[in-house]
Scaffold this motif. Structure first.
Motif, short mmCIF file in Angstrom:
data_model
loop_
_atom_site.label_atom_id
_atom_site.label_comp_id
_atom_site.label_asym_id
_atom_site.label_seq_id
_atom_site.Cartn_x
_atom_site.Cartn_y
_atom_site.Cartn_z
N ASN A 58 0.85 -1.07 -0.11
CA ASN A 58 0.25 0.27 0.10
C ASN A 58 0.17 1.48 -0.26
OD1 ASN A 58 -2.29 -1.73 -0.10
ND2 ASN A 58 -2.05 -2.03 2.09
N GLU A 60 3.71 3.98 -1.69
CA GLU A 60 4.11 4.64 -3.30
C GLU A 60 5.02 3.70 -3.71
OE1 GLU A 60 1.56 6.52 -4.93
OE2 GLU A 60 0.65 6.34 -2.69
N ASN A 101 0.89 0.46 -5.06
CA ASN A 101 -0.11 0.19 -4.70
C ASN A 101 -0.46 -1.41 -4.88
OD1 ASN A 101 -0.83 2.49 -3.03
ND2 ASN A 101 -0.38 3.59 -5.32
N SER A 102 -0.57 -2.15 -5.06
CA SER A 102 -0.27 -3.42 -5.47
C SER A 102 -0.61 -5.07 -5.26
CB SER A 102 0.08 -3.91 -7.58
OG SER A 102 1.90 -4.07 -7.18
#
Length: 150
Positions: A58, A60, A101-102
């Protein structure tokens, strides 16, 4: 005295810079969520098992899993199943990248953790502590349940 004060100022500045760098790394690891994790129960007479989970990043920034350790085994490897000329093959891989974010799913017949040379039999309804090692020298210790083979 002025030389010492100047030296102290530089030292404090360096320490603050280092600490702020460690905070960023720790924040990236704090942004990793592990869900749906489990370790397969070992078959009596064998000393191997495997582990599966979903790793969500989660943050950047990309996070890279480079190793795994546990008291239950001196050797845990990152592995991947693949199809080669119609044959299912398993091979060790060096790292697993988790993009910003994956998430990445470690599952049977895909990416997974291969556990060798078990120091104890793994039985259902017990729990195992596993430490995930990342490329930025951060570690995340998780506790996974042991589940019976299906």
């Amino acid at each position: 005295m002025k030389k010492i004060n100047g030296f102290m100022s530089v030292t404090v500045a360096i320490v603050l810079l280092l600490l702020s760098g460690f905070k960023c790394s720790a924040a990236e690891i704090d942004a990793i969520n592990v869900t749906d994790g489990y370790v397969r129960a070992s078959i009596p007479g064998t000393a191997i098992s495997s582990a599966y989970m979903t790793l969500a990043n989660n943050s950047e920034n990309k996070v890279t899993l480079v190793g795994v350790s546990s008291k239950i085994s001196p050797r845990i490897e990152l592995h991947q199943h693949s199809m080669d000329d119609g044959m299912m093959r398993m091979r060790q891989i060096v790292q697993i990248d988790i993009n910003a974010n994956s998430s990445i799913v470690l599952k049977p017949h895909g990416l997974h953790l291969m556990i060798f040379d078990l120091t104890e039999q793994l039985t259902p309804e017990t729990k195992v502590d596993i430490t995930l090692h990342f490329s930025n020298d951060q570690q995340l210790t998780i506790q996974l349940p042991v589940k019976a083979l299906k």
